[in-house]
Scaffold this active site. Structure first.
Site, mmCIF file in Angstrom:
data_model
loop_
_atom_site.group_PDB
_atom_site.id
_atom_site.type_symbol
_atom_site.label_atom_id
_atom_site.label_comp_id
_atom_site.label_asym_id
_atom_site.label_seq_id
_atom_site.Cartn_x
_atom_site.Cartn_y
_atom_site.Cartn_z
ATOM 1 N N HIS A 143 0.813 -1.216 0.000
ATOM 2 C CA HIS A 143 0.000 0.000 0.000
ATOM 3 C C HIS A 143 0.844 1.263 0.000
ATOM 4 O O HIS A 143 0.380 2.336 0.363
ATOM 5 C CB HIS A 143 -1.015 -0.037 1.143
ATOM 6 C CG HIS A 143 -2.225 -0.818 0.741
ATOM 7 N ND1 HIS A 143 -2.124 -2.070 0.184
ATOM 8 C CD2 HIS A 143 -3.544 -0.535 0.772
ATOM 9 C CE1 HIS A 143 -3.340 -2.505 -0.107
ATOM 10 N NE2 HIS A 143 -4.226 -1.607 0.239
ATOM 11 N N ASP A 200 -5.928 4.835 9.903
ATOM 12 C CA ASP A 200 -7.345 4.961 9.531
ATOM 13 C C ASP A 200 -7.853 3.701 8.840
ATOM 14 O O ASP A 200 -9.052 3.449 8.804
ATOM 15 C CB ASP A 200 -7.536 6.146 8.571
ATOM 16 C CG ASP A 200 -7.229 7.460 9.244
ATOM 17 O OD1 ASP A 200 -7.236 7.512 10.495
ATOM 18 O OD2 ASP A 200 -6.983 8.446 8.525
ATOM 19 N N GLU A 211 -10.025 13.686 14.856
ATOM 20 C CA GLU A 211 -9.499 14.007 13.529
ATOM 21 C C GLU A 211 -10.314 15.167 12.966
ATOM 22 O O GLU A 211 -11.168 15.733 13.655
ATOM 23 C CB GLU A 211 -9.549 12.784 12.589
ATOM 24 C CG GLU A 211 -8.487 11.741 12.902
ATOM 25 C CD GLU A 211 -8.198 10.790 11.739
ATOM 26 O OE1 GLU A 211 -8.726 11.005 10.633
ATOM 27 O OE2 GLU A 211 -7.432 9.823 11.946
HETATM 28 C C1 FAD Z 1 -6.253 3.428 2.281
HETATM 29 C C2 FAD Z 1 -4.988 3.751 3.061
HETATM 30 C C3 FAD Z 1 -5.092 4.384 4.273
HETATM 31 C C4 FAD Z 1 -3.954 4.679 5.022
HETATM 32 N N1 FAD Z 1 -4.093 5.297 6.222
HETATM 33 C C5 FAD Z 1 -3.001 5.582 6.960
HETATM 34 C C6 FAD Z 1 -3.126 6.210 8.222
HETATM 35 O O1 FAD Z 1 -4.218 6.509 8.691
HETATM 36 N N2 FAD Z 1 -1.995 6.464 8.923
HETATM 37 C C7 FAD Z 1 -0.760 6.122 8.461
HETATM 38 O O2 FAD Z 1 0.207 6.354 9.174
HETATM 39 N N3 FAD Z 1 -0.616 5.543 7.262
HETATM 40 C C8 FAD Z 1 -1.707 5.275 6.505
HETATM 41 N N4 FAD Z 1 -1.552 4.691 5.275
HETATM 42 C C9 FAD Z 1 -0.203 4.512 4.745
HETATM 43 C C10 FAD Z 1 0.445 3.220 5.168
HETATM 44 O O3 FAD Z 1 0.991 3.361 6.460
HETATM 45 C C11 FAD Z 1 1.531 2.898 4.169
HETATM 46 O O4 FAD Z 1 0.906 2.588 2.944
HETATM 47 C C12 FAD Z 1 2.463 1.799 4.571
HETATM 48 O O5 FAD Z 1 3.343 1.623 3.506
HETATM 49 C C13 FAD Z 1 1.797 0.484 4.999
HETATM 50 O O6 FAD Z 1 1.433 -0.296 3.939
HETATM 51 P P1 FAD Z 1 1.927 -1.812 3.723
HETATM 52 O O7 FAD Z 1 1.802 -2.606 4.962
HETATM 53 O O8 FAD Z 1 1.215 -2.264 2.531
HETATM 54 O O9 FAD Z 1 3.494 -1.643 3.468
HETATM 55 P P2 FAD Z 1 4.278 -1.668 2.071
HETATM 56 O O10 FAD Z 1 3.754 -0.583 1.220
HETATM 57 O O11 FAD Z 1 4.283 -3.019 1.512
HETATM 58 O O12 FAD Z 1 5.747 -1.273 2.579
HETATM 59 C C14 FAD Z 1 6.071 0.039 3.006
HETATM 60 C C15 FAD Z 1 7.583 0.199 3.175
HETATM 61 O O13 FAD Z 1 8.000 -0.549 4.304
HETATM 62 C C16 FAD Z 1 8.862 -1.596 3.918
HETATM 63 N N5 FAD Z 1 8.419 -2.768 4.649
HETATM 64 C C17 FAD Z 1 7.277 -3.469 4.518
HETATM 65 N N6 FAD Z 1 7.219 -4.462 5.408
HETATM 66 C C18 FAD Z 1 8.361 -4.374 6.131
HETATM 67 C C19 FAD Z 1 8.903 -5.132 7.197
HETATM 68 N N7 FAD Z 1 8.257 -6.168 7.705
HETATM 69 N N8 FAD Z 1 10.106 -4.767 7.681
HETATM 70 C C20 FAD Z 1 10.782 -3.716 7.175
HETATM 71 N N9 FAD Z 1 10.311 -2.977 6.171
HETATM 72 C C21 FAD Z 1 9.124 -3.304 5.649
HETATM 73 C C22 FAD Z 1 8.722 -1.740 2.419
HETATM 74 O O14 FAD Z 1 9.915 -2.208 1.816
HETATM 75 C C23 FAD Z 1 8.413 -0.329 2.007
HETATM 76 O O15 FAD Z 1 9.577 0.432 1.907
HETATM 77 C C24 FAD Z 1 -2.684 4.371 4.507
HETATM 78 C C25 FAD Z 1 -2.576 3.735 3.264
HETATM 79 C C26 FAD Z 1 -3.704 3.419 2.542
HETATM 80 C C27 FAD Z 1 -3.564 2.753 1.234
#
Ligand code: FAD
Ligand code: NAG
Ligand code: NAG
Ligand code: NAG
Length: 512
Positions: free
Chosen positions: A95, A156, A267
């Site tokens: 994401h 969120d 918020e």
């Molecule tokens: C609809 C939506 C709502 C959101 N709302 C919020 C919010 O309210 N507050 C907020 O703070 N963020 C929010 N986000 C953002 C979210 O925190 C980021 O998208 C974050 O990247 C988490 O997504 P993911 O788990 O898919 O991680 P990924 O996108 O897969 O990874 C994010 C980064 O972290 C690294 N990574 C992933 N897993 C690990 C691991 N286990 N160890 C080390 N590095 C790792 C990846 O290499 C990459 O660089 C939102 C995103 C979306 C799409």
């Protein structure tokens, strides 16, 4: 780089041909035995993310079964040394917005495959859960609820992974009280860029622990996290009130986050020229005064909606209603715009997923998302609001704009996370989707104009979830904290193998 293709295997053999100065160099084939498997086809998902703007395919995807699969893979790449350009990215739920979880021609590790047990431990007043880092927060919630407990600080949207949000911060309407998610973790298990498995906490390997929190995946891959819990409430009163004046809105919002006795979630939303706003809310919210609410006009106006919740258990409802009434009586919102509903705690926390299902059914979820998240010092928020809301931002039809303040005392400055310089700062999140390519350009333009405005007005703004093209921009982002960030990189991932999609450090290949 030319690479030998396999289909699916649990031995990864790399025959790497480096094309450098037109002189191909091949390395010996070395097997990496894993309990999970590597895939070389059907990896399109790993070249995509929620942002849907940058796409680059990895060479291989590892679907790990055990923590040792992650360690062996990184160790293998570590031993290839600087003769290889191979990099490794952990992918949570993908994401990210601009390729942060991608590894062009490298190895993507699909963290969601690394399922393990979740273990809730109830020890006196500080219960916790040990969760695999690839677990979605929604699953962590459901598991903890079996024990009547829940994490304290959220995002969120809960269909994000533990490791993904802890690598950023994890900020939502509870952060004013509990701090971000990275302030609510006791211990991590991490695989460094040398393939070492390290357990770290405030007491043990503290530098790695703090570095990894908000560390953008640069120092290690988190495989497990110990997350602080509290008793879970059963139900939530969910309240929205509207303001037409930013100063009044911000004063009330700040008063609420500073107050001793206050709401559980705070918020806010900016609403610019939305037709039938009140009608949109009617499916989920009840106006306290339906006749007055019907008269309320949102067309052509810039409005600010304060969003609040109070948690409760069914036997507490009467006195919770009194508390809410007393808190609301101190606020100066437009009286006809008081909307209240009540839902279960899970329904509230998982609210964005309900919106996701609606957007998906209209084909509006898998679109490009040119999001912009800013952290703005409190003393500059009025200048920002004047310049942006209703000016640069002329409507909010493409997606929500969130705004709320937090107190920095709940943020640990030893983590890698960068905040503005003041005690209190606002998170302002522009979260649009782009319906067609013309719309994408317009939204990207709008983001640029907002950033330019912040620059020229010298607001001291920091970006959250940023994407920069050059290390110079990253240095500016980290400011005085760059040095420690770079030191940690050379200590824990000296070859710059990890999370290349953040574009902070580049693996430099030397051919001897
Ligand atoms: C609809 C939506 C709502 C959101 N709302 C919020 C919010 O309210 N507050 C907020 O703070 N963020 C929010 N986000 C953002 C979210 O925190 C980021 O998208 C974050 O990247 C988490 O997504 P993911 O788990 O898919 O991680 P990924 O996108 O897969 O990874 C994010 C980064 O972290 C690294 N990574 C992933 N897993 C690990 C691991 N286990 N160890 C080390 N590095 C790792 C990846 O290499 C990459 O660089 C939102 C995103 C979306 C799409
Ligand atoms: C922020 O929190 C700290 C510590 O709790 C407190 O001393 C300070 O007054 C708070 N700031 C504001 C503006 O409320
Ligand atoms: C609001 O949007 C409508 C179209 O939806 C437009 O016609 C109108 O000019 C806009 N008003 C303002 C004040 O921007
Ligand atoms: C972190 O904050 C503490 C207390 O406010 C301060 O003494 C310390 O210098 C800060 N450390 C860094 C690295 O900024």
């Amino acid at each position: 780089m030319l690479l030998k293709q396999h289909t699916t295997t649990n031995i990864l053999s790399t025959t790497v041909l480096l094309l450098c100065c037109c002189m191909p160099l091949s390395l010996p084939t070395v097997p990496i035995p894993v309990h999970g498997r590597f895939t070389f086809d059907g990896n399109e998902f790993a070249g995509r993310d929620f942002g849907n703007q940058l796409h680059s395919l990895p060479w291989a995807v590892l679907h790990p079964k055990k923590v040792s699969d992650v360690a062996s893979t990184i160790k293998h790449v570590w031993h290839m040394g600087l003769a290889s350009a191979m990099t490794v990215a952990a992918r949570g739920h993908g994401h990210s917005l601009l390729g942060q979880a991608q590894a062009p021609h490298g190895i993507v590790i699909s963290m969601e495959s690394l399922r393990g047990e979740m273990q809730v431990v109830i020890k006196g007043k500080s219960p916790y859960v040990d969760a695999p880092a690839g677990e979605l927060w929604i699953n962590v919630l459901h598991h903890c609820l079996i024990h009547g407990l829940a994490p304290k600080s959220w995002t969120d949207y809960l269909h994000l992974t533990v490791g993904g949000t802890l690598s950023n911060a994890g900020i939502s309407g509870q952060a004013f009280r509990h701090g971000p998610q990275i302030s609510n973790v006791h211990q991590l298990e991490v695989i460094t860029g040398k393939g070492e498995v390290v357990v770290c906490s405030e007491e043990k390997n503290a530098d790695l622990f703090h570095g990894v929190l908000g560390g953008l995946g640069q120092f290690g891959i988190i495989t497990r996290a110990r997350i602080s819990l509290e008793p879970a409430p059963k139900r939530v009163k969910w309240i929205r009130v509207v303001y037409s004046d930013f100063a009044t809105f911000a004063r009330d919002q700040e008063r609420l986050i500073y107050a001793e006795k206050t709401f559980d979630y705070i918020e806010g939303l900016v609403i610019v020229n939305r037709t039938g706003l009140i009608n949109n809310w009617r499916s989920s919210f009840d106006p306290q005064d339906p006749d007055e609410a019907n008269q309320f006009v949102s067309d052509g106006r810039t409005l600010f909606c304060l969003e609040l919740t109070m948690n409760f258990n069914p036997d507490e409802e009467a006195h919770i209603d009194k508390d809410i009434e007393s808190l609301l009586s101190e606020l100066s919102y437009i009286p006809s715009t008081l909307f209240v509903t009540q839902v279960s705690y899970v329904e509230f926390l998982d609210r964005v997923h309900a919106a996701e299902l609606k957007l998906r059914s209209k084909g509006l979820w898998d679109l490009p998302h040119p999001w912009l998240n800013l952290l703005i010092p409190r003393s500059k928020i009025h200048t920002f609001a004047d310049g942006v809301f209703g000016n640069i931002l002329t409507d909010t039809n493409s997606g929500p704009v969130l705004i709320y303040p937090v107190n920095k005392s709940k943020w640990d400055n030893r983590t890698s996370f960068v905040t503005p310089d003041e005690d209190v700062f606002y998170l302002v999140a522009f979260l649009p989707h782009a319906a067609e390519s013309e719309g994408l350009q317009q939204l990207q333009d709008q983001n640029r104009r907002i950033l330019n405005f912040c620059d020229s007005a010298e607001l001291g703004v920091k970006q959250y979830l940023p994407h920069y093209e050059s290390q110079e921009e990253w240095r500016a982002h980290f400011g005085p904290r760059w040095e420690i960030f770079a030191q940690r990189k050379s200590a824990y991932d000296p070859l710059a193998i990890l999370a290349p999609g953040q574009r902070i450090f580049q693996k430099s290949i030397s051919i001897l």
